[in-house]
Design a protein around this motif. Structure first.
Motif, mmCIF file in Angstrom:
data_model
loop_
_atom_site.group_PDB
_atom_site.id
_atom_site.type_symbol
_atom_site.label_atom_id
_atom_site.label_comp_id
_atom_site.label_asym_id
_atom_site.label_seq_id
_atom_site.Cartn_x
_atom_site.Cartn_y
_atom_site.Cartn_z
ATOM 1 N N THR A 107 0.816 -1.207 0.000
ATOM 2 C CA THR A 107 0.000 0.000 0.000
ATOM 3 C C THR A 107 0.859 1.270 0.000
ATOM 4 O O THR A 107 2.075 1.221 0.217
ATOM 5 N N ASP A 108 0.197 2.412 -0.210
ATOM 6 C CA ASP A 108 0.892 3.691 -0.135
ATOM 7 C C ASP A 108 1.524 3.895 1.240
ATOM 8 O O ASP A 108 2.608 4.483 1.356
ATOM 9 N N LEU A 109 0.855 3.422 2.278
ATOM 10 C CA LEU A 109 1.414 3.550 3.622
ATOM 11 C C LEU A 109 2.686 2.710 3.753
ATOM 12 O O LEU A 109 3.668 3.143 4.355
ATOM 13 N N LYS A 142 7.692 13.185 -4.179
ATOM 14 C CA LYS A 142 7.402 14.101 -5.295
ATOM 15 C C LYS A 142 8.085 13.626 -6.574
ATOM 16 O O LYS A 142 7.508 13.695 -7.667
ATOM 17 N N ASP A 143 9.307 13.134 -6.431
ATOM 18 C CA ASP A 143 10.036 12.635 -7.593
ATOM 19 C C ASP A 143 9.337 11.421 -8.189
ATOM 20 O O ASP A 143 9.200 11.298 -9.414
ATOM 21 N N PHE A 144 8.843 10.511 -7.328
ATOM 22 C CA PHE A 144 8.132 9.321 -7.799
ATOM 23 C C PHE A 144 6.858 9.710 -8.541
ATOM 24 O O PHE A 144 6.556 9.183 -9.622
ATOM 25 N N GLU A 145 6.081 10.623 -7.981
ATOM 26 C CA GLU A 145 4.810 11.020 -8.569
ATOM 27 C C GLU A 145 4.997 11.764 -9.893
ATOM 28 O O GLU A 145 4.099 11.773 -10.743
ATOM 29 N N ALA A 146 6.158 12.380 -10.092
ATOM 30 C CA ALA A 146 6.404 13.130 -11.323
ATOM 31 C C ALA A 146 6.835 12.221 -12.477
ATOM 32 O O ALA A 146 6.841 12.643 -13.640
ATOM 33 N N GLN A 147 7.182 10.966 -12.169
ATOM 34 C CA GLN A 147 7.678 10.058 -13.195
ATOM 35 C C GLN A 147 6.540 9.219 -13.781
ATOM 36 O O GLN A 147 5.522 8.983 -13.122
ATOM 37 N N GLU A 148 6.732 8.747 -14.987
ATOM 38 C CA GLU A 148 5.853 7.753 -15.583
ATOM 39 C C GLU A 148 6.661 6.461 -15.696
ATOM 40 O O GLU A 148 7.409 6.258 -16.651
ATOM 41 N N LEU A 149 6.508 5.607 -14.700
ATOM 42 C CA LEU A 149 7.320 4.401 -14.607
ATOM 43 C C LEU A 149 6.634 3.227 -15.289
ATOM 44 O O LEU A 149 5.404 3.101 -15.256
ATOM 45 N N ARG A 175 5.764 -0.851 -15.459
ATOM 46 C CA ARG A 175 5.352 -1.772 -14.396
ATOM 47 C C ARG A 175 6.565 -2.294 -13.637
ATOM 48 O O ARG A 175 6.582 -2.297 -12.398
ATOM 49 N N GLU A 176 7.588 -2.733 -14.330
ATOM 50 C CA GLU A 176 8.763 -3.299 -13.672
ATOM 51 C C GLU A 176 9.510 -2.249 -12.866
ATOM 52 O O GLU A 176 9.970 -2.521 -11.750
ATOM 53 N N ASP A 177 9.624 -1.037 -13.384
ATOM 54 C CA ASP A 177 10.335 0.010 -12.656
ATOM 55 C C ASP A 177 9.564 0.453 -11.415
ATOM 56 O O ASP A 177 10.163 0.828 -10.402
ATOM 57 N N GLU A 178 8.222 0.395 -11.486
ATOM 58 C CA GLU A 178 7.440 0.734 -10.286
ATOM 59 C C GLU A 178 7.638 -0.315 -9.195
ATOM 60 O O GLU A 178 7.733 0.014 -8.012
ATOM 61 N N ILE A 179 7.693 -1.589 -9.586
ATOM 62 C CA ILE A 179 7.984 -2.644 -8.608
ATOM 63 C C ILE A 179 9.346 -2.395 -7.972
ATOM 64 O O ILE A 179 9.515 -2.518 -6.754
ATOM 65 N N ARG A 180 10.313 -2.049 -8.810
ATOM 66 C CA ARG A 180 11.662 -1.799 -8.292
ATOM 67 C C ARG A 180 11.679 -0.602 -7.332
ATOM 68 O O ARG A 180 12.358 -0.622 -6.297
ATOM 69 N N TRP A 181 10.919 0.450 -7.665
ATOM 70 C CA TRP A 181 10.862 1.598 -6.772
ATOM 71 C C TRP A 181 10.228 1.211 -5.444
ATOM 72 O O TRP A 181 10.741 1.568 -4.369
ATOM 73 N N LYS A 182 9.121 0.486 -5.497
ATOM 74 C CA LYS A 182 8.458 0.049 -4.261
ATOM 75 C C LYS A 182 9.384 -0.837 -3.429
ATOM 76 O O LYS A 182 9.435 -0.731 -2.198
ATOM 77 N N TYR A 183 10.118 -1.716 -4.115
ATOM 78 C CA TYR A 183 11.040 -2.590 -3.401
ATOM 79 C C TYR A 183 12.077 -1.771 -2.640
ATOM 80 O O TYR A 183 12.366 -2.057 -1.472
ATOM 81 N N GLN A 184 12.655 -0.752 -3.280
ATOM 82 C CA GLN A 184 13.685 0.047 -2.623
ATOM 83 C C GLN A 184 13.126 0.732 -1.380
ATOM 84 O O GLN A 184 13.763 0.729 -0.315
#
Length: 516
Positions: free
Chosen positions: A245-247, A275-282, A284-293
């Motif tokens: 989740t976002d939380l 803010k940096d995340f919301e400004a990007q158009e990631l 599917r795989e890159d969003e998973i990677r961002w969430k993982y980090q």
């Protein structure tokens, strides 16, 4: 007659020696969801846990310690009772109901033997602790508590606290130790941390030094496709992509009320990255990677916050000259997926989930820096601690006394595992299985599916070899031994059922997630 007299003399001599040996104090440190990979005594590639490692350096590290049911409440019930879930009656976090405090438990037996007994921190058994002279447990509706400014429940009522949960639990534990320090009787302290349970909030020091640019190496299986696996794995609801989740990834603020100072640390740590995340158009795989980090770094941060407080407690024992006669255990209620298979959470018989850190220190009794590869399980903890205290175990305890292992011996045995919490929010199928020195056989009995893993050739448990002709004899042998284990532990053929309203709640929550 001479033999009888000699045996009697030896018995009296042994009893006299035991009577003159000081009974050890006992400190059980249990964390929540602490993966073996996140303990540097086992693997220093992810992070450092210098204070937990102190216990390994001064004692024994168990390389193959498992829980019998990898879920918080049932694991804690097993610690208290030395018995599997079907024996102690606590099967599930979500629908078991309150723990039956009338049964025989480790703290009850030690208290009867003259020990001062206390539990401080997480409880998660939906009941008031029984068998403890003193208890202060984290309190809220689900008994998970808050990382910041938690409420504690005790025999005196509810206390509202200000501060970080690991710090507060340690403060209370040290205060209690100080209150019994002058006694001639030994103590049992069960020092239960909430960390690093979801939603992984680091402490103030970790927030103040948060590094958004730090990149943690991803697990090889972060983007694993589960389509070819048994349906039990395909139906699980624990992938980072969908169920984090976002939380969880700190795109929204924690539900607990923060002080202005705490909120300022939160904003400083996460606002710019959000803010940096919301400004990007990631993709599917890159969003998973961002969430993982975000996930792994906050998980690591909560572990670091806890490790520092464990160091405070160990320092106190040293300063008060209590360490020399104190048996200290460090363990977790279960392991945790840290992105492997694209997952978070626990519940599975997989080593990532069911295997736990187990470090035991006892000066003069355990060789510092020693290790054991013998298979042990959390059903063994209570019988072992009773033996160390000179207290006889009871028939209801199904575990084995680990004292021979602590003195350098090894043993061969099979372990029985059983997960019940389905229907459950994470959708993990009920399963039971056997773990031996090399293999693991798993039965998803409601779906009538099987898995077999060769832990030597496939330690990550990625290749199901069940049904392959080359392993037919091994499979048959394990199936027979699994039957024998179920008979040995008197496992009922019929499972308990979750209440109808719980099934309705799970369906409603799953429907809401699909709409998001």
């Amino acid at each position: 007659m001479r033999q009888l007299l000699l045996a009697g003399f030896l018995g009296l001599f042994s009893a006299a020696v035991l009577a003159n040996t000081p009974r050890p104090n006992i400190v059980v440190i249990m964390s929540d969801d602490h993966a073996v990979k996140a303990v540097s005594a086992y693997d220093d590639s992810l992070m450092q846990t210098p204070n937990i490692d102190r216990i390994a350096n001064q004692g024994m590290k168990f390389n193959r310690a498992y829980v019998a049911n990898a879920i918080c409440g049932p694991s804690r019930a097993t610690l208290l009772t030395g018995a599997h879930s079907h024996k102690n009656g606590f099967y599930s976090n979500e629908w078991s109901g309150p723990f039956d405090g009338h049964q025989v438990t480790l703290p009850k037996l030690l208290k009867q033997a003259g020990y001062h007994t206390s539990v401080i921190g997480k409880w998660h058994l939906y009941s008031d602790p029984v068998g403890f002279d003193h208890w202060e447990v984290i309190d809220n509706m689900m008994e998970q508590g808050s990382y910041y400014n938690p409420h504690f429940r005790s025999a005196e009522g509810i206390e509202k606290s200000t501060g970080y949960v690991a710090d507060l639990i340690t403060d209370k534990s040290i205060d209690w130790l100080a209150s019994v320090k002058g006694s001639h009787e030994p103590f049992l302290l069960i020092y239960n941390h909430k960390s690093p349970h979801r939603d992984w909030l680091p402490g103030p020091e970790e927030l103040a030094t948060w590094d958004e640019n730090l990149k943690v190496e991803e697990p090889d299986t972060l983007l694993r496709d589960m389509k070819g696996e048994v349906s039990a794995r395909r139906s699980a609801r624990m992938d980072i992509e969908t169920y984090m989740t976002d939380l969880d990834v700190k795109l929204s603020k924690p539900m607990e009320r923060l002080t202005p100072e705490q909120e300022a640390l939160w904003e400083k740590a996460f606002t710019a990255g959000n803010k940096d995340f919301e400004a990007q158009e990631l993709s599917r795989e890159d969003e998973i990677r961002w969430k993982y980090q975000r996930y792994i770094k906050t998980y690591m941060g909560s572990v670091k916050s806890m490790d520092r407080q464990i160091g405070r407690l160990l320092d106190y024992l040293d300063e008060q000259q209590l360490t020399e006669n104190t048996l200290i255990i460090y363990t977790s209620d279960q392991g945790f997926f840290l992105g492997e298979n694209g997952w978070f959470d626990k519940r599975w018989i997989d080593d990532i989930s069911a295997r736990v850190p187990l470090l035991i220190q006892w000066p003069g009794k355990i060789k510092p820096g020693s290790e054991s590869d013998s298979l042990v399980q959390n059903i063994d903890f209570a019988p072992t601690l009773l033996n160390a205290a000179g207290v006889k175990s009871v028939p209801s305890m199904q575990g084995q006394n680990m004292m021979p292992l602590l003195q350098g011996e090894e043993w061969q045995r099979d372990l029985y595992y059983h997960f019940y919490e389905n229907p459950g929010f994470h959708g993990v199928e009920r399963h039971y299985g056997i773990i031996d020195k090399r293999y693991k056989l798993v039965h998803y009995y409601r779906a009538n599916e099987w898995e077999l893993f060769d832990l030597q050739a496939d330690p990550a448990e990625q290749h199901n070899i069940y049904g392959q002709a080359a392993f037919a004899d091994i499979q048959h042998d394990l199936e027979q031994r699994l039957i024998a284990l179920r008979k040995q532990y008197q496992v009922p053929e019929t499972d308990p059922e979750a209440p109808w309203y719980h099934s309705a709640w799970v369906w409603m929550m799953e429907s809401l997630i699909k709409l998001m």
